[in-house]
Design a protein around this motif. Structure first.
Motif, mmCIF file in Angstrom:
data_model
loop_
_atom_site.group_PDB
_atom_site.id
_atom_site.type_symbol
_atom_site.label_atom_id
_atom_site.label_comp_id
_atom_site.label_asym_id
_atom_site.label_seq_id
_atom_site.Cartn_x
_atom_site.Cartn_y
_atom_site.Cartn_z
ATOM 1 N N THR A 57 0.860 -0.977 0.130
ATOM 2 C CA THR A 57 0.106 -0.678 -0.167
ATOM 3 C C THR A 57 0.993 1.108 0.220
ATOM 4 N N ASP A 58 1.899 0.877 0.076
ATOM 5 C CA ASP A 58 3.017 2.707 0.317
ATOM 6 C C ASP A 58 3.352 2.667 -1.216
ATOM 7 N N ILE A 59 3.337 1.620 -1.622
ATOM 8 C CA ILE A 59 3.851 1.813 -3.328
ATOM 9 C C ILE A 59 2.394 2.960 -3.925
ATOM 10 N N LYS A 60 3.305 4.206 -4.429
ATOM 11 C CA LYS A 60 1.867 5.292 -4.645
ATOM 12 C C LYS A 60 3.077 6.254 -5.841
ATOM 13 N N ALA A 61 2.352 6.573 -6.142
ATOM 14 C CA ALA A 61 2.408 8.277 -7.202
ATOM 15 C C ALA A 61 1.558 9.404 -6.325
ATOM 16 N N GLY A 62 1.893 10.528 -6.589
ATOM 17 C CA GLY A 62 1.222 11.156 -5.392
ATOM 18 C C GLY A 62 2.199 13.106 -5.763
ATOM 19 N N SER A 63 1.330 13.735 -5.305
ATOM 20 C CA SER A 63 2.078 15.257 -5.312
ATOM 21 C C SER A 63 1.704 15.437 -3.541
ATOM 22 N N GLY A 64 2.117 16.425 -3.041
ATOM 23 C CA GLY A 64 1.796 16.855 -1.559
ATOM 24 C C GLY A 64 3.176 17.118 -1.450
ATOM 25 N N ASN A 65 3.814 17.625 0.618
ATOM 26 C CA ASN A 65 4.036 17.414 1.508
ATOM 27 C C ASN A 65 4.454 15.942 2.061
ATOM 28 N N GLU A 66 3.336 15.670 2.420
ATOM 29 C CA GLU A 66 3.545 14.702 2.997
ATOM 30 C C GLU A 66 3.540 12.721 2.828
ATOM 31 N N GLN A 68 1.636 9.208 4.071
ATOM 32 C CA GLN A 68 1.837 8.515 5.187
ATOM 33 C C GLN A 68 2.106 6.641 5.130
ATOM 34 N N LEU A 69 2.735 6.319 5.346
ATOM 35 C CA LEU A 69 3.856 5.710 5.034
ATOM 36 C C LEU A 69 2.770 4.054 6.341
ATOM 37 N N THR A 70 2.274 2.504 5.395
ATOM 38 C CA THR A 70 2.230 1.707 6.091
ATOM 39 C C THR A 70 2.333 0.870 6.761
ATOM 40 N N ALA A 71 3.792 0.451 5.712
ATOM 41 C CA ALA A 71 4.392 -0.832 6.054
ATOM 42 C C ALA A 71 3.070 -1.687 5.214
ATOM 43 N N THR A 72 2.799 -1.890 4.669
ATOM 44 C CA THR A 72 1.740 -2.978 5.004
ATOM 45 C C THR A 72 1.488 -4.067 3.714
ATOM 46 N N TYR A 73 1.419 -5.310 3.270
ATOM 47 C CA TYR A 73 1.738 -5.893 1.838
ATOM 48 C C TYR A 73 0.535 -6.792 2.164
ATOM 49 N N ASN A 74 -0.076 -6.538 1.225
ATOM 50 C CA ASN A 74 -1.556 -7.598 1.321
ATOM 51 C C ASN A 74 -0.656 -8.887 -0.013
ATOM 52 N N ILE A 75 -1.756 -9.970 0.659
ATOM 53 C CA ILE A 75 -0.737 -10.980 0.114
ATOM 54 C C ILE A 75 -2.219 -11.421 -0.691
ATOM 55 N N SER A 76 -1.930 -12.568 -1.784
ATOM 56 C CA SER A 76 -3.193 -13.896 -2.552
ATOM 57 C C SER A 76 -2.045 -14.594 -3.117
#
Length: 184
Positions: A57-66, A68-76
């Motif tokens: 869930t931390d792999i994302k793109a965006g814009s802004g100054n902050e 939030q990192l969650t260090a969460t992996y969804n496994i299937s």
């Protein structure tokens, strides 16, 4: 009918063709576990290979100054073997729970975070959590905030029986950390 071989039949009816059709076997569902930095997938079907997908869930793109990192992996993961039907998909959420949130911070350019790896799985409305501290409170809430169940961890694991329906979102609270999971 006057065709050779067919003229001796009185009635001819269409059938389903299921008279001797072979039945296929399905691979056993894989079991997901996490220990000492490694995810392990085990299938009871001898010779089966596990196919997995992991999203962060931390792999994302965006814009802004902050961010939030969650260090969460969804496994299937599912198991497959030649001559067998694929197993059902097993899912889990792997996240890290801060042992002492007050120690978070950057020291000399290195993050100083002590954390436990926690594996969360659900099946049939039961939420299973592995990797908790002994005696830690684990509570499950529906998306509207009502408590669906709770348990206290024993031997590093807790199992919470809920009335949540398959496909609904559950919020699993482990100590002070909350994680969203999809109920299976």
């Amino acid at each position: 009918m006057s065709t050779e071989g067919w003229r001796d039949f009185v009635f001819i009816e269409e059938g389903t063709g299921g008279g001797g059709a072979p039945t296929s076997q399905q691979c056993e569902n894989p079991i997901i576990s996490y220990q000492q930095g490694k995810l392990t997938f085990v299938c009871a079907t001898e010779g089966a290979t596990c196919q997995y997908s992991i999203t962060d869930t931390d792999i994302k793109a965006g814009s802004g100054n902050e961010v939030q990192l969650t260090a969460t992996y969804n496994i299937s993961v599912y198991a497959m073997k030649s001559g067998y039907d694929n197993s059902d998909v097993a899912t889990a959420t792997l996240c890290w729970i801060d042992q002492q949130p007050q120690t978070e911070g950057i020291t000399n350019g290195v993050a100083n975070i002590r954390a436990n790896a926690v594996l969360i799985q659900s099946e049939g409305g039961i939420i299973k959590v592995q990797g908790c501290d002994e005696g830690e409170q684990v509570s499950v809430y529906s998306i509207n905030g009502s408590q669906a169940g709770s348990s206290v961890s024993q031997n590093g694991a807790a199992s919470v029986n809920t009335n949540l329906q398959t496909g609904s979102i559950a919020i699993v609270k482990i100590g002070e950390k909350s994680v969203k999971v999809v109920v299976k």
